[in-house]
Write a protein that holds these residues in place. Structure first.
Motif, PDB file in Angstrom:
ATOM      1  N   GLU A  80      20.444 -71.126 -39.230  1.00 10.61           N
ATOM      2  CA  GLU A  80      22.147 -70.073 -40.269  1.00 10.61           C
ATOM      3  C   GLU A  80      23.266 -70.229 -38.932  1.00 10.61           C
ATOM      4  O   GLU A  80      22.934 -69.103 -37.988  1.00 10.61           O
ATOM      5  CB  GLU A  80      22.316 -69.717 -41.472  1.00 10.61           C
ATOM      6  N   ASP A  81      23.993 -71.070 -39.506  1.00 13.95           N
ATOM      7  CA  ASP A  81      25.617 -70.097 -38.206  1.00 13.95           C
ATOM      8  C   ASP A  81      25.121 -69.906 -36.975  1.00 13.95           C
ATOM      9  O   ASP A  81      25.269 -68.871 -36.511  1.00 13.95           O
ATOM     10  CB  ASP A  81      25.780 -69.106 -38.894  1.00 13.95           C
ATOM     11  N   GLY A  82      24.030 -70.646 -36.416  1.00 16.76           N
ATOM     12  CA  GLY A  82      23.933 -70.514 -35.247  1.00 16.76           C
ATOM     13  C   GLY A  82      22.610 -69.233 -34.531  1.00 16.76           C
ATOM     14  O   GLY A  82      22.555 -69.068 -33.505  1.00 16.76           O
ATOM     15  N   THR A  83      22.769 -68.358 -35.428  1.00 12.84           N
ATOM     16  CA  THR A  83      21.087 -67.531 -35.397  1.00 12.84           C
ATOM     17  C   THR A  83      19.350 -68.537 -36.405  1.00 12.84           C
ATOM     18  O   THR A  83      19.930 -68.905 -37.594  1.00 12.84           O
ATOM     19  CB  THR A  83      21.783 -66.271 -36.633  1.00 12.84           C
ATOM     20  N   SER A  84      18.650 -67.587 -35.626  1.00  9.66           N
ATOM     21  CA  SER A  84      17.909 -68.483 -36.050  1.00  9.66           C
ATOM     22  C   SER A  84      16.816 -67.139 -36.979  1.00  9.66           C
ATOM     23  O   SER A  84      16.471 -66.121 -36.561  1.00  9.66           O
ATOM     24  CB  SER A  84      16.720 -69.028 -35.011  1.00  9.66           C
ATOM     25  N   ARG A  85      16.322 -67.430 -37.234  1.00 14.98           N
ATOM     26  CA  ARG A  85      15.428 -67.139 -38.312  1.00 14.98           C
ATOM     27  C   ARG A  85      13.658 -66.633 -37.804  1.00 14.98           C
ATOM     28  O   ARG A  85      13.518 -68.875 -37.731  1.00 14.98           O
ATOM     29  CB  ARG A  85      15.034 -66.171 -39.420  1.00 14.98           C
ATOM     30  N   SER A  86      12.611 -66.067 -37.960  1.00 12.35           N
ATOM     31  CA  SER A  86      11.363 -66.323 -37.585  1.00 12.35           C
ATOM     32  C   SER A  86      10.983 -67.941 -38.495  1.00 12.35           C
ATOM     33  O   SER A  86      10.700 -67.606 -39.473  1.00 12.35           O
ATOM     34  CB  SER A  86      10.449 -65.475 -37.017  1.00 12.35           C
ATOM     35  N   VAL A  87       9.888 -68.389 -38.434  1.00 10.50           N
ATOM     36  CA  VAL A  87       9.289 -69.843 -39.172  1.00 10.50           C
ATOM     37  C   VAL A  87       7.967 -69.925 -38.837  1.00 10.50           C
ATOM     38  O   VAL A  87       7.393 -69.685 -37.378  1.00 10.50           O
ATOM     39  CB  VAL A  87      10.085 -70.876 -40.106  1.00 10.50           C
ATOM     40  N   VAL A  88       7.362 -70.274 -39.373  1.00 12.32           N
ATOM     41  CA  VAL A  88       5.814 -70.236 -39.124  1.00 12.32           C
ATOM     42  C   VAL A  88       5.036 -71.583 -39.184  1.00 12.32           C
ATOM     43  O   VAL A  88       5.389 -72.439 -40.899  1.00 12.32           O
ATOM     44  CB  VAL A  88       4.052 -69.122 -39.602  1.00 12.32           C
ATOM     45  N   CYS A  89       4.957 -72.813 -38.681  1.00 11.07           N
ATOM     46  CA  CYS A  89       4.009 -73.739 -38.695  1.00 11.07           C
ATOM     47  C   CYS A  89       2.572 -72.948 -38.711  1.00 11.07           C
ATOM     48  O   CYS A  89       1.830 -73.381 -36.927  1.00 11.07           O
ATOM     49  CB  CYS A  89       4.458 -74.772 -36.800  1.00 11.07           C
ATOM     50  N   MET A  90       1.719 -74.145 -39.981  1.00 15.10           N
ATOM     51  CA  MET A  90       0.564 -74.062 -39.133  1.00 15.10           C
ATOM     52  C   MET A  90      -0.248 -75.373 -38.566  1.00 15.10           C
ATOM     53  O   MET A  90       0.343 -76.612 -39.743  1.00 15.10           O
ATOM     54  CB  MET A  90      -0.064 -73.273 -40.622  1.00 15.10           C
ATOM     55  N   TRP A  91      -0.900 -75.719 -38.260  1.00 15.58           N
ATOM     56  CA  TRP A  91      -1.434 -77.085 -37.919  1.00 15.58           C
ATOM     57  C   TRP A  91      -3.400 -76.648 -38.091  1.00 15.58           C
ATOM     58  O   TRP A  91      -3.507 -76.043 -37.698  1.00 15.58           O
ATOM     59  CB  TRP A  91      -1.069 -77.291 -36.896  1.00 15.58           C
ATOM     60  N   ASP A  92      -4.308 -77.941 -37.766  1.00 15.23           N
ATOM     61  CA  ASP A  92      -5.078 -78.173 -38.786  1.00 15.23           C
ATOM     62  C   ASP A  92      -5.352 -79.669 -37.628  1.00 15.23           C
ATOM     63  O   ASP A  92      -4.704 -80.428 -38.543  1.00 15.23           O
ATOM     64  CB  ASP A  92      -5.895 -77.623 -39.375  1.00 15.23           C
ATOM     65  N   GLY A  93      -6.286 -79.616 -37.354  1.00 10.29           N
ATOM     66  CA  GLY A  93      -7.244 -81.193 -37.123  1.00 10.29           C
ATOM     67  C   GLY A  93      -8.278 -82.040 -37.421  1.00 10.29           C
ATOM     68  O   GLY A  93      -9.167 -80.750 -38.520  1.00 10.29           O
ATOM     69  N   ALA A  94      -8.748 -82.961 -38.040  1.00  8.06           N
ATOM     70  CA  ALA A  94      -9.884 -83.234 -38.829  1.00  8.06           C
ATOM     71  C   ALA A  94      -9.735 -84.669 -38.093  1.00  8.06           C
ATOM     72  O   ALA A  94      -8.823 -85.523 -38.233  1.00  8.06           O
ATOM     73  CB  ALA A  94      -8.830 -83.485 -40.311  1.00  8.06           C
ATOM     74  N   VAL A  95     -11.115 -84.657 -38.214  1.00  8.16           N
ATOM     75  CA  VAL A  95     -11.546 -85.853 -37.323  1.00  8.16           C
ATOM     76  C   VAL A  95     -12.275 -87.158 -38.461  1.00  8.16           C
ATOM     77  O   VAL A  95     -13.252 -85.860 -39.334  1.00  8.16           O
ATOM     78  CB  VAL A  95     -12.614 -85.661 -36.574  1.00  8.16           C
TER      79      VAL A  95
END
Length: 183
Positions: A31-46
């Motif tokens: 927002e307005d050039g300031t950033s807040r922290s987020v979490v990106c969770m990831w996982d793989g599957a075969v």
């Protein structure tokens, strides 16, 4: 079986509109050039059918799901490669969304140790790790952290769900190629 049913219940209980990868939320965490922290969770599957997927879940500081995405990787049957491609996809996704402070969380301990040690000497995934390291260098607010499977259940469920849906997509893709070759 109990864990499977718990994960399935967790997946089904997520609101469908929050999991639509084509819908951008009204308010991304920038927002307005300031950033807040987020979490990106990831996982793989075969899959045994010679393909794999990755599940990506983007959450805000409060743990609310902002976006979710499943990614299909044809002809990949190595779990480490699927996890590595999933992390790279997550980094590129957050970069494309313009998010500058992201903590990437996954349960691939070997991969995360290699990334955090900046060690790309691996015959299977070294080239992809090199790409990840370059992306992390450009995006100084991106961090990669190990979390156990229990903390990463939603991303795991997303990867599994994408795995089951990808077969239909793959057949549709084959059908389009076949029709295209006949025209």
């Amino acid at each position: 079986m109990r864990q499977y049913h718990q994960q399935l219940h967790e997946w089904v209980s997520l609101p469908e509109d929050r999991l639509n990868p084509h819908r951008v939320p009204q308010q991304l965490p920038v927002e307005d050039g300031t950033s807040r922290s987020v979490v990106c969770m990831w996982d793989g599957a075969v899959s045994a059918n010679s393909h794999s997927t990755a599940g990506l879940i983007l959450k805000d500081e409060g743990g609310n799901v902002l976006l979710a995405k499943g990614v299909f990787f044809p002809n990949i049957v190595d779990p480490l490669v699927a996890e590595t491609l999933g992390l790279r996809e997550g980094i590129q996704w957050c970069q494309a969304l313009g998010i500058h402070q992201v903590r990437f969380e996954g349960d691939a301990k070997v991969l995360i140790e290699k990334v955090n040690a900046k060690d790309a000497r691996d015959g299977r995934v070294g080239a992809i790790i090199s790409e990840i390291l370059s992306l992390l260098e450009v995006n100084g607010g991106f961090r990669v952290r190990f979390v156990g499977r229990n903390s990463n259940r939603v991303a795991h469920s997303m990867a599994r769900k994408a795995l089951s849906l990808s077969q239909t997509s793959y057949r549709l893709y084959d059908l389009c190629l076949w029709v295209g070759s006949r025209i």
